[in-house]
Design a protein around this motif. Structure first.
Motif, mmCIF file in Angstrom:
data_model
loop_
_atom_site.group_PDB
_atom_site.id
_atom_site.type_symbol
_atom_site.label_atom_id
_atom_site.label_comp_id
_atom_site.label_asym_id
_atom_site.label_seq_id
_atom_site.Cartn_x
_atom_site.Cartn_y
_atom_site.Cartn_z
ATOM 1 N N LEU A 1 0.844 -1.197 0.000
ATOM 2 C CA LEU A 1 0.000 0.000 0.000
ATOM 3 C C LEU A 1 0.875 1.240 0.000
ATOM 4 C CD1 LEU A 1 -2.537 -0.944 2.817
ATOM 5 C CD2 LEU A 1 -3.133 -0.679 0.405
ATOM 6 N N VAL A 2 0.307 2.324 -0.497
ATOM 7 C CA VAL A 2 0.876 3.653 -0.278
ATOM 8 C C VAL A 2 -0.085 4.367 0.663
ATOM 9 C CG1 VAL A 2 1.517 5.859 -1.294
ATOM 10 C CG2 VAL A 2 2.010 3.737 -2.514
ATOM 11 N N VAL A 3 0.409 4.747 1.841
ATOM 12 C CA VAL A 3 -0.446 5.334 2.881
ATOM 13 C C VAL A 3 -0.106 6.817 3.008
ATOM 14 C CG1 VAL A 3 -1.301 5.117 5.235
ATOM 15 C CG2 VAL A 3 -0.395 3.109 4.062
ATOM 16 N N THR A 4 -1.105 7.665 2.803
ATOM 17 C CA THR A 4 -0.900 9.110 2.810
ATOM 18 C C THR A 4 -1.332 9.704 4.153
ATOM 19 O OG1 THR A 4 -3.092 9.481 1.866
ATOM 20 C CG2 THR A 4 -1.264 9.199 0.325
ATOM 21 N N GLN A 5 -1.280 11.035 4.232
ATOM 22 C CA GLN A 5 -1.685 11.741 5.442
ATOM 23 C C GLN A 5 -3.163 11.479 5.757
ATOM 24 O OE1 GLN A 5 0.217 13.611 7.503
ATOM 25 N NE2 GLN A 5 2.052 13.216 6.278
ATOM 26 N N PRO A 6 -3.542 11.444 7.026
ATOM 27 C CA PRO A 6 -4.930 11.138 7.381
ATOM 28 C C PRO A 6 -5.934 12.208 6.956
ATOM 29 C CG PRO A 6 -3.668 11.729 9.342
ATOM 30 C CD PRO A 6 -2.691 11.584 8.222
ATOM 31 N N GLU A 7 -5.514 13.468 6.887
ATOM 32 C CA GLU A 7 -6.423 14.549 6.517
ATOM 33 C C GLU A 7 -6.351 14.807 5.015
ATOM 34 O OE1 GLU A 7 -8.618 15.958 8.426
ATOM 35 O OE2 GLU A 7 -7.973 14.823 10.174
ATOM 36 N N PRO A 8 -7.480 14.906 4.338
ATOM 37 C CA PRO A 8 -7.470 15.158 2.893
ATOM 38 C C PRO A 8 -6.760 16.460 2.554
ATOM 39 C CG PRO A 8 -9.665 14.512 3.644
ATOM 40 C CD PRO A 8 -8.847 14.750 4.878
ATOM 41 N N GLY A 9 -5.886 16.403 1.570
ATOM 42 C CA GLY A 9 -5.187 17.598 1.119
ATOM 43 C C GLY A 9 -4.044 18.037 2.002
ATOM 44 N N ALA A 10 -3.755 17.316 3.078
ATOM 45 C CA ALA A 10 -2.672 17.719 3.992
ATOM 46 C C ALA A 10 -1.318 17.513 3.321
ATOM 47 C CB ALA A 10 -2.745 16.917 5.285
ATOM 48 N N LYS A 11 -0.433 18.477 3.503
ATOM 49 C CA LYS A 11 0.914 18.382 2.969
ATOM 50 C C LYS A 11 1.776 17.564 3.920
ATOM 51 C CE LYS A 11 -0.005 21.104 -0.499
ATOM 52 N NZ LYS A 11 -0.029 20.594 -1.898
ATOM 53 N N GLY A 12 2.649 16.752 3.366
ATOM 54 C CA GLY A 12 3.524 15.955 4.222
ATOM 55 C C GLY A 12 3.910 14.652 3.551
ATOM 56 N N PRO A 13 4.751 13.867 4.201
ATOM 57 C CA PRO A 13 5.228 12.617 3.611
ATOM 58 C C PRO A 13 4.143 11.552 3.575
ATOM 59 C CG PRO A 13 6.007 12.820 5.862
ATOM 60 C CD PRO A 13 5.329 14.122 5.528
ATOM 61 N N ALA A 14 4.365 10.547 2.743
ATOM 62 C CA ALA A 14 3.542 9.340 2.709
ATOM 63 C C ALA A 14 4.446 8.159 3.038
ATOM 64 C CB ALA A 14 2.886 9.178 1.337
ATOM 65 N N ALA A 15 3.880 6.963 3.076
ATOM 66 C CA ALA A 15 4.674 5.797 3.442
ATOM 67 C C ALA A 15 4.249 4.601 2.603
ATOM 68 C CB ALA A 15 4.509 5.481 4.933
ATOM 69 N N VAL A 16 5.216 3.736 2.320
ATOM 70 C CA VAL A 16 4.940 2.465 1.667
ATOM 71 C C VAL A 16 4.853 1.397 2.751
ATOM 72 C CG1 VAL A 16 5.798 0.698 0.082
ATOM 73 C CG2 VAL A 16 6.085 3.122 -0.466
ATOM 74 N N SER A 17 3.794 0.615 2.715
ATOM 75 C CA SER A 17 3.622 -0.476 3.674
ATOM 76 C C SER A 17 3.509 -1.784 2.905
ATOM 77 C CB SER A 17 2.374 -0.246 4.527
ATOM 78 O OG SER A 17 2.160 -1.326 5.414
ATOM 79 N N ALA A 18 4.224 -2.825 3.350
ATOM 80 C CA ALA A 18 4.185 -4.119 2.665
ATOM 81 C C ALA A 18 4.835 -5.182 3.537
ATOM 82 C CB ALA A 18 4.901 -4.039 1.312
ATOM 83 N N SER A 19 4.480 -6.421 3.265
ATOM 84 C CA SER A 19 5.142 -7.567 3.892
ATOM 85 C C SER A 19 6.001 -8.234 2.822
ATOM 86 C CB SER A 19 4.118 -8.568 4.432
ATOM 87 O OG SER A 19 3.331 -7.976 5.448
ATOM 88 N N VAL A 20 7.286 -8.427 3.125
ATOM 89 C CA VAL A 20 8.222 -9.022 2.171
ATOM 90 C C VAL A 20 8.690 -10.361 2.722
ATOM 91 C CG1 VAL A 20 10.360 -8.679 0.868
ATOM 92 C CG2 VAL A 20 8.961 -6.702 1.492
ATOM 93 N N PHE A 21 8.458 -11.438 1.959
ATOM 94 C CA PHE A 21 8.822 -12.797 2.367
ATOM 95 C C PHE A 21 9.985 -13.299 1.514
ATOM 96 C CE2 PHE A 21 4.407 -12.161 3.420
ATOM 97 C CZ PHE A 21 4.257 -12.751 4.666
ATOM 98 N N ASN A 22 10.879 -14.015 2.150
ATOM 99 C CA ASN A 22 12.031 -14.598 1.458
ATOM 100 C C ASN A 22 12.021 -16.103 1.683
ATOM 101 O OD1 ASN A 22 14.472 -15.257 0.310
ATOM 102 N ND2 ASN A 22 15.718 -14.272 1.912
#
Length: 225
Positions: free
Chosen positions: A54-75
């Motif tokens: 997923l790409v997870v953005t700021q909780p408030e619509p239109g808010a300026k700021g960083p986003a984050a990538v969330s994922a589970s990686v299996f090897n």
């Protein structure tokens, strides 16, 4: 088969199909109401499997700021691998990776997994996330691993609310504060130092002083009374 048995079989089949259709509508159209977390992007390349991306953005619509990538990686391989980079093709996004502990790379152990996103886990922060991601879109993400190479998939872009509030960017813009306006007039100055002691009134000019009188020039001096 008798006519009554055939009728019973047809009725049972109709009921099963109706239940399946209702279940599909509930999970697809109103998954949050049923408290069912929707499936997210997943892909497998060689020994590496990535899921719940997923790409997870700021909780408030239109808010300026960083986003984050969330994922589970299996090897599933017999040797560890590192996540050397994560990119978002088609954007100018810069993704900064950080391991859960220490300053080294994000390592996926052999026959193990690593979770990216969430408190206490490794992180992948999109520094200019508000410009690179828009809620509701699907964004291509490329995970570059040390042995497998590039593993790409399309991930949903969602705000850090509801199921995803614990996987969003740690930095959230603070609410603006109101600065009080400066006074238009300066306050009265506070007197400093000790007030001066009033002086005694001067003796009026031309009045004689008390005591002995000084004779005028040329007049005899009278001794005694």
């Amino acid at each position: 088969m008798s006519r009554s048995l055939r009728r019973g079989a047809l009725a049972a089949t109709a009921i099963v199909l109706s239940v399946a259709a209702l279940s599909a509508c509930g999970a697809g159209n109103d998954a949050q109401t049923l408290e069912v977390r929707p499936d997210n992007a997943a892909v497998t390349v060689d020994d590496v499997k990535i899921q719940n991306a997923l790409v997870v953005t700021q909780p408030e619509p239109g808010a300026k700021g960083p986003a984050a990538v969330s994922a589970s990686v299996f090897n599933n391989g017999s040797t560890p691998q590192t996540v050397d980079a994560i990119t978002l093709p088609g954007t100018k996004a810069v993704v900064k990776l950080k391991a859960a502990e220490g300053t080294g790379p994000i390592t996926v152990p052999a026959h193990g997994s690593v979770l990216i996103g969430g408190q206490g886990n490794a992180s992948a922060v999109i520094e200019n996330g508000s410009e690179a991601a828009r809620n509701g879109d699907a964004q291509k993400i490329v995970f570059k691993l040390s042995k497998t190479g590039d593993v790409s998939l399309n991930a949903f872009i969602v705000p850090a609310t509801s199921y995803f509030k614990d996987y969003g960017p740690e930095t959230v813009p603070a609410a603006p504060t109101t600065v009080p306006a400066a006074p238009t007039t300066a306050p009265a100055a506070t007197p400093t130092g000790t007030p001066a002691t009033p002086t005694s009134p001067a003796t009026p000019s031309g009045e004689a002083s008390h005591g002995a009188e000084t004779p005028a020039s040329g007049e005899p001096t009278t001794a005694g009374h």
